[in-house]
Enzyme design. Sequence first.
Site, PDB file in Angstrom:
ATOM      1  N   LYS A  81       0.330  -1.360  -0.385  1.00 38.35           N
ATOM      2  CA  LYS A  81      -0.247   0.121   0.109  1.00 38.35           C
ATOM      3  C   LYS A  81       0.809   1.289   0.186  1.00 38.35           C
ATOM      4  O   LYS A  81       1.978   1.668   0.717  1.00 38.35           O
ATOM      5  CB  LYS A  81      -0.960  -0.248   1.531  1.00 38.35           C
ATOM      6  CG  LYS A  81      -2.264   0.622   1.592  1.00 38.35           C
ATOM      7  CD  LYS A  81      -2.207   1.036   2.403  1.00 38.35           C
ATOM      8  CE  LYS A  81      -4.126   1.530   2.902  1.00 38.35           C
ATOM      9  NZ  LYS A  81      -4.681   1.306   3.864  1.00 38.35           N
ATOM     10  N   SER A 156      -9.485   1.362   3.041  1.00 38.92           N
ATOM     11  CA  SER A 156      -8.576   2.396   1.849  1.00 38.92           C
ATOM     12  C   SER A 156      -7.694   1.487   1.317  1.00 38.92           C
ATOM     13  O   SER A 156      -6.987   1.629   0.749  1.00 38.92           O
ATOM     14  CB  SER A 156      -7.547   3.393   2.475  1.00 38.92           C
ATOM     15  OG  SER A 156      -7.086   2.888   4.064  1.00 38.92           O
ATOM     16  N   SER A 180      -9.555  -0.687   7.146  1.00 44.94           N
ATOM     17  CA  SER A 180      -9.131  -0.778   5.706  1.00 44.94           C
ATOM     18  C   SER A 180      -8.102  -1.741   5.253  1.00 44.94           C
ATOM     19  O   SER A 180      -7.784  -2.046   4.121  1.00 44.94           O
ATOM     20  CB  SER A 180      -8.311   0.825   5.904  1.00 44.94           C
ATOM     21  OG  SER A 180      -8.606   1.472   6.073  1.00 44.94           O
TER      22      SER A 180
END
Length: 452
Positions: A81, A156, A180
Amino acid sequence: MGARRDDIQAFLAACAAGRTGSVAAVAAGLARIAALDRAGVALAAMLRVMPDATDVARDRDRARRDGAAPGPLHGVPIVVKDNIDLLGTPTSSGCRALADAMPWRTAPALATLVDAGAVVVGKTNLSEFSFEIRSRSSLGGDTRNPFAPTATSGGSSGGTAVAVAAGYALAGLGTDTGGSIRVPAAYNGLVGLRPTWGAIATDGVAPLAPSTDTVGTITRSVADAATMFALLAARDPSGGRPAAGMRVGILWQLPGPAPDGIDRAAAALHAAGVAVEQAPDLPADLIPGGDHIVDEEFGPAFDRYLRTAFHPGTAPASLPDLIAGGHYLREYDAVLRARAAPRSPAVRATILQRHKALRSALAAIVADGGYDALLYAPSAVLPRSMDNPKGGWAPELAACSGWPALALPVGRTARGMPLSVELLAPADEEAVLFTLGAAIEDGAGSRPVPDL
């Protein structure tokens, strides 16, 4: 039926037998990125592909041929990420203002995986600043769900989940503040681990709310989640009690997209000798909602991150400077300015006290029922559009309590979307999650795979 064997463990076994190697795996992932990420269905999971991935993979294969003792992730392609620092590569948090932000070092959590032999294929798209449970950013746009490309991937850590589901890599490193990791894992038919808060270092990770932020993993199997957790937390979660004789309480108070997902998980647990029953509801006044810790902690934490994490001149020097530049999603303008405003220590203290009360209530439910873990749906809905899903408060149970949670698939809905459940256990009981998760995985069968 057993889990689908296209995970890290299967890859390492194939490498050891000489049937494949890291170069082949990386090449296959890069080919899928070229075909699916910016062309074809345009999943938009990747923000950056590492130019040296093939070279690193070649070094891993050479070391194996030369007889070097392989690490536990030797040659395994992973994605990261893009709010986790990697030396020599920008950390953007999905924001155009941070497109060239060069960190001073690699985050220790990521360095641990690289030291274990992992090959970083690239950095993934995310919800800008990790603000939402869809993955939309000013750098990468909307990350699309490979099971339904007109719907969001969740967030996310949505880019990380899509990259693993779509075959760009075998596993991914993400972050979880409210849901997330677990929400996008659930929406993409994967295993998402949020560990006990504090179990894994968050140095070198863009903050959202330090009181609940954690690094975690998105994998294709429970075994892979356990392998990566053992490395990241420097703690062996194996050797615990068997599933037979454990007890699980179902929180039916939490809504889910399809009750039969819980039923499938319960049936798998029963078959493994686990006692499953309905748990009492949480007190209504402790249901997460209202003031959120992100509102109180993001501004000061992200401003400090900007001031200390990057080489001067490669990123805005402060959060006010970032806002003044205007290079971010315009739909975030109001919330970004609000979170950058001076905060109230009293409000933050009240929120954290509520977290403590929730943790005590969960502990009482577990103790009174003799439960090893609690079971529920990780999201109240499944995505149907690019809108931010109204996922409900289930993921907040782990975030607010600090307890570890594991989301994992149990099949598909009638319209073909992955159907998942979540397990929650007391702090430092990841081994319980892996044991129960493996029992569900074995009983529920192969994970759903998108038809791409």
